[in-house]
Scaffold this motif. Sequence first.
Motif, short mmCIF file in Angstrom:
data_model
loop_
_atom_site.label_atom_id
_atom_site.label_comp_id
_atom_site.label_asym_id
_atom_site.label_seq_id
_atom_site.Cartn_x
_atom_site.Cartn_y
_atom_site.Cartn_z
N LYS A 55 1.02 5.05 -9.70
CA LYS A 55 1.60 3.84 -9.14
C LYS A 55 3.08 4.04 -8.85
O LYS A 55 3.58 3.58 -7.82
CB LYS A 55 1.40 2.66 -10.10
CG LYS A 55 1.79 1.33 -9.54
CD LYS A 55 1.46 0.21 -10.51
CE LYS A 55 1.95 -1.12 -9.99
NZ LYS A 55 1.71 -2.19 -10.93
N GLY A 56 3.77 4.75 -9.72
CA GLY A 56 5.18 5.05 -9.49
C GLY A 56 5.39 5.93 -8.27
O GLY A 56 6.37 5.76 -7.53
N LEU A 57 4.49 6.88 -8.06
CA LEU A 57 4.59 7.74 -6.88
C LEU A 57 4.48 6.91 -5.61
O LEU A 57 5.27 7.07 -4.68
CB LEU A 57 3.49 8.81 -6.91
CG LEU A 57 3.39 9.70 -5.67
CD1 LEU A 57 4.62 10.59 -5.55
CD2 LEU A 57 2.12 10.53 -5.74
N PHE A 58 3.52 6.01 -5.57
CA PHE A 58 3.31 5.21 -4.36
C PHE A 58 4.22 3.98 -4.30
O PHE A 58 4.18 3.24 -3.32
CB PHE A 58 1.85 4.80 -4.24
CG PHE A 58 1.01 5.88 -3.62
CD1 PHE A 58 0.86 5.95 -2.26
CD2 PHE A 58 0.40 6.82 -4.42
CE1 PHE A 58 0.11 6.97 -1.68
CE2 PHE A 58 -0.36 7.84 -3.86
CZ PHE A 58 -0.50 7.91 -2.49
N ALA A 59 5.05 3.77 -5.30
CA ALA A 59 6.04 2.70 -5.23
C ALA A 59 7.22 3.10 -4.35
O ALA A 59 7.94 2.24 -3.84
CB ALA A 59 6.53 2.33 -6.63
N ASN A 60 7.39 4.41 -4.15
CA ASN A 60 8.48 4.93 -3.33
C ASN A 60 8.17 4.68 -1.85
O ASN A 60 7.08 4.95 -1.38
CB ASN A 60 8.63 6.43 -3.61
CG ASN A 60 9.83 7.02 -2.94
OD1 ASN A 60 10.47 6.40 -2.10
ND2 ASN A 60 10.15 8.23 -3.33
N VAL A 67 -6.67 -0.11 8.97
CA VAL A 67 -6.30 -1.41 8.38
C VAL A 67 -6.50 -1.40 6.88
O VAL A 67 -5.63 -1.84 6.10
CB VAL A 67 -7.08 -2.56 9.05
CG1 VAL A 67 -6.90 -3.87 8.30
CG2 VAL A 67 -6.66 -2.72 10.50
N ALA A 68 -7.63 -0.87 6.42
CA ALA A 68 -7.90 -0.79 4.99
C ALA A 68 -6.87 0.11 4.29
O ALA A 68 -6.35 -0.25 3.23
CB ALA A 68 -9.31 -0.26 4.73
N GLY A 69 -6.56 1.25 4.89
CA GLY A 69 -5.56 2.14 4.31
C GLY A 69 -4.18 1.49 4.26
O GLY A 69 -3.46 1.63 3.27
N PHE A 70 -3.82 0.77 5.31
CA PHE A 70 -2.54 0.06 5.31
C PHE A 70 -2.47 -0.97 4.19
O PHE A 70 -1.48 -1.05 3.46
CB PHE A 70 -2.33 -0.63 6.67
CG PHE A 70 -1.03 -1.34 6.78
CD1 PHE A 70 0.11 -0.66 7.14
CD2 PHE A 70 -0.94 -2.71 6.54
CE1 PHE A 70 1.34 -1.32 7.25
CE2 PHE A 70 0.26 -3.37 6.65
CZ PHE A 70 1.40 -2.68 7.00
N LEU A 71 -3.55 -1.74 4.05
CA LEU A 71 -3.59 -2.76 2.99
C LEU A 71 -3.55 -2.13 1.60
O LEU A 71 -2.93 -2.67 0.69
CB LEU A 71 -4.81 -3.65 3.16
CG LEU A 71 -4.82 -4.52 4.41
CD1 LEU A 71 -6.15 -5.26 4.52
CD2 LEU A 71 -3.66 -5.50 4.41
N ILE A 72 -4.21 -1.00 1.44
CA ILE A 72 -4.23 -0.32 0.14
C ILE A 72 -2.86 0.24 -0.19
O ILE A 72 -2.34 0.06 -1.30
CB ILE A 72 -5.31 0.77 0.11
CG1 ILE A 72 -6.69 0.11 0.10
CG2 ILE A 72 -5.14 1.68 -1.09
CD1 ILE A 72 -7.83 1.07 0.38
N VAL A 73 -2.24 0.94 0.76
CA VAL A 73 -0.95 1.59 0.49
C VAL A 73 0.15 0.57 0.27
O VAL A 73 0.97 0.72 -0.64
CB VAL A 73 -0.58 2.55 1.64
CG1 VAL A 73 0.85 3.02 1.53
CG2 VAL A 73 -1.53 3.74 1.64
N TRP A 74 0.19 -0.48 1.06
CA TRP A 74 1.26 -1.46 0.93
C TRP A 74 0.94 -2.55 -0.08
O TRP A 74 1.78 -3.40 -0.36
CB TRP A 74 1.60 -2.07 2.28
CG TRP A 74 2.33 -1.08 3.13
CD1 TRP A 74 1.80 -0.27 4.05
CD2 TRP A 74 3.71 -0.74 3.06
NE1 TRP A 74 2.77 0.55 4.58
CE2 TRP A 74 3.95 0.27 4.00
CE3 TRP A 74 4.78 -1.21 2.30
CZ2 TRP A 74 5.20 0.84 4.19
CZ3 TRP A 74 6.03 -0.65 2.51
CH2 TRP A 74 6.23 0.36 3.44
N GLY A 75 -0.27 -2.54 -0.63
CA GLY A 75 -0.61 -3.47 -1.70
C GLY A 75 -0.63 -4.92 -1.28
O GLY A 75 -0.28 -5.80 -2.06
N VAL A 76 -1.04 -5.18 -0.07
CA VAL A 76 -1.06 -6.55 0.44
C VAL A 76 -2.30 -7.25 -0.03
O VAL A 76 -3.33 -6.75 -0.22
CB VAL A 76 -1.01 -6.55 1.99
CG1 VAL A 76 -1.12 -7.94 2.54
CG2 VAL A 76 0.27 -5.89 2.45
#
Length: 115
Positions: free
Chosen positions: A49-54, A106-115
């Motif tokens: 989670k810390g890695l993808f918080a950047n 769209v699914a990848g965008f929502l997953i990565v940005w946590g929307v």
Amino acid sequence: MVNNAATVGRSGVHDFILLRASALVLAAFVLFLAGFFAFTPEVTFDVWKGLFANLCMKVFALVSLFALLIHAWIGIWQVLSDYVKKAFLRGTLQFFFSVTLLSYFVAGFLIVWGV
């Protein structure tokens, strides 16, 4: 001058460059993740989670996803144009795969940005 209607404004050189560029982006992403797993002693949810918080990692992941979808689209287009001769069936399959790839983005965008 002869225009090829099958390419929709693209040329073989354009596809070649897109394939090579997307392959370089995907290789960089895979090498980065391999290095992350190799040099991180313990990968936990908090570390991941810390890695993808950047912000840089989020952008890198989305650029890699977009590169994967470009790579897949060109491959699908080439296979369908080579092996599916019926225009209606080829168009239907291309539409189906286009919608599928768009939904993946769209699914990848929502997953990565946590929307």
